[in-house]
Design an enzyme around this catalytic site. Structure first.
Site, PDB file in Angstrom:
ATOM      1  N   GLY A 113       0.961  -1.222  -0.045  1.00  7.97           N
ATOM      2  CA  GLY A 113      -0.408   0.043  -0.194  1.00  7.97           C
ATOM      3  C   GLY A 113       0.632   1.196   0.208  1.00  7.97           C
ATOM      4  CB  CYS A 114       0.405   4.480  -1.116  1.00  7.10           C
ATOM      5  SG  CYS A 114      -1.427   4.922  -0.498  1.00  7.10           S
ATOM      6  CE1 TYR A 115      -1.361   8.084   3.838  1.00  9.65           C
ATOM      7  CE2 TYR A 115      -3.603   7.013   3.194  1.00  9.65           C
ATOM      8  CZ  TYR A 115      -2.938   8.286   3.103  1.00  9.65           C
ATOM      9  OH  TYR A 115      -3.629   8.737   2.804  1.00  9.65           O
TER      10      TYR A 115
END
Length: 308
Positions: A113-115
């Site tokens: 995921g990006c976060y």
């Protein structure tokens, strides 16, 4: 011979970015479905079975369905959704943490995921080194450009009367939390406070630390030095050694980037630190990571086609 590649979900934000990065690359032969076939199950199954590698740019449930459609084939899969990030039999596609060899030899790779990309890049190496405790109650504060929310959020932020700031995740059950805990090797789940700002792309992920309450006498300098050494040979992740930066900005018109910069700030007394990751939510946080994993799986230089 070119690798046959199928992007399932090529019309979405991540899929379009991946196609743009692959434009003109002779190493790949793209299998493309027209608009009438994109949602046709039989056409998708045929494409998934014909491909050497498929990249899934789909919602979670649709990604799971795509994996089922690919059953019986030898197709290798990169899943950009969150459906398989902590699933058995899947390799987590973060080469800097998991190892390039694991991804090169994997059949099923789940894009981070990006976060979590920012959080894990900061915390995982330090927990592994024993500089940060695995049983600490970590907090993650983060802001992202609105493109990470897909077409609906893009339309909302680009409409008249768009919000200036959107905070969410107040149910404490955000889907990114399991991978943060799992791949950082933590005993507790993190408190995750995400928000969206009116910039199309870009992301800042911050982990505040009360070093004075930890055992082992961790300091900001020691944490920074450890991260610098860990990513010393990386062409994608860099560590800024200048701790006097007065501010960090997300530019509303920032160009695409597949790199990530890490920073460590500490106060003069040494009790407090702020770990910060700056990345493009559509780059290293999504499509850039998929291309990096694709390159590794195909035995190509990992940065080929990346914007660094």
């Amino acid at each position: 011979m070119a690798t046959r590649l199928f992007i399932d979900g090529a019309a979405g934000t991540t899929g379009l970015e991946i196609r743009e990065r692959l434009a003109g690359r002779s190493e790949f032969d793209l299998i493309v479905l027209d608009d009438a076939q994109r949602k046709d199950e039989a056409a998708r199954r045929d494409a998934l079975h014909a491909a050497d590698i498929a990249i899934l740019c789909l919602p979670d449930d649709a990604a799971k369905d795509a994996v089922k459609l690919a059953e019986g084939s030898g197709t290798r899969i990169i899943d950009a959704s969150s459906a398989h990030r902590v699933a058995e039999g899947w390799t987590y596609g973060f080469p800097e943490l998991i190892g390039h060899a694991a991804i090169a030899n994997a059949r099923f790779v789940s894009n981070p995921g990006c976060y979590p990309t920012g959080f894990l890049a900061l915390v995982a190496p330090l927990v592994r080194a024993g500089l940060l405790p695995a049983d600490w109650p970590y907090t993650v504060n983060a802001v992202s450009g609105y493109s990470g929310g897909g077409n609906a959020l893009i339309a909302r932020f680009e409409a008249e009367g768009a919000p200036a700031f959107r905070a969410y995740g107040y149910d404490m059950a955000h889907k990114h939390r399991p991978e943060m805990r799992a791949y950082a090797g933590l005993e507790h789940g993190v408190i995750f406070a995400p928000a969206v700002v009116p910039a199309y792309r870009g992301m800042i992920v911050e982990v505040p630390l009360h070093l004075g309450a930890m055992t082992g006498d961790p300091t900001a300098d020691r944490l920074r030095d450890a991260l610098s050494e860990y990513y010393r040979e990386s062409e994608v992740v860099s560590v800024c050694t200048d701790s006097s930066v007065p501010e960090i900005l997300l530019e509303s018109s920032a160009p695409p980037s597949d790199s990530m910069t890490l920073q460590v700030f500490g106060n003069s007394g040494g009790w407090h630190a702020r770990l910060v990751a700056v990345l493009d939510n559509l780059g290293k946080g999504a499509s850039g990571a998929a291309i990096q994993n694709l390159n590794i799986m195909c035995g190509l230089p990992e940065t080929t086609g990346l914007r660094l």
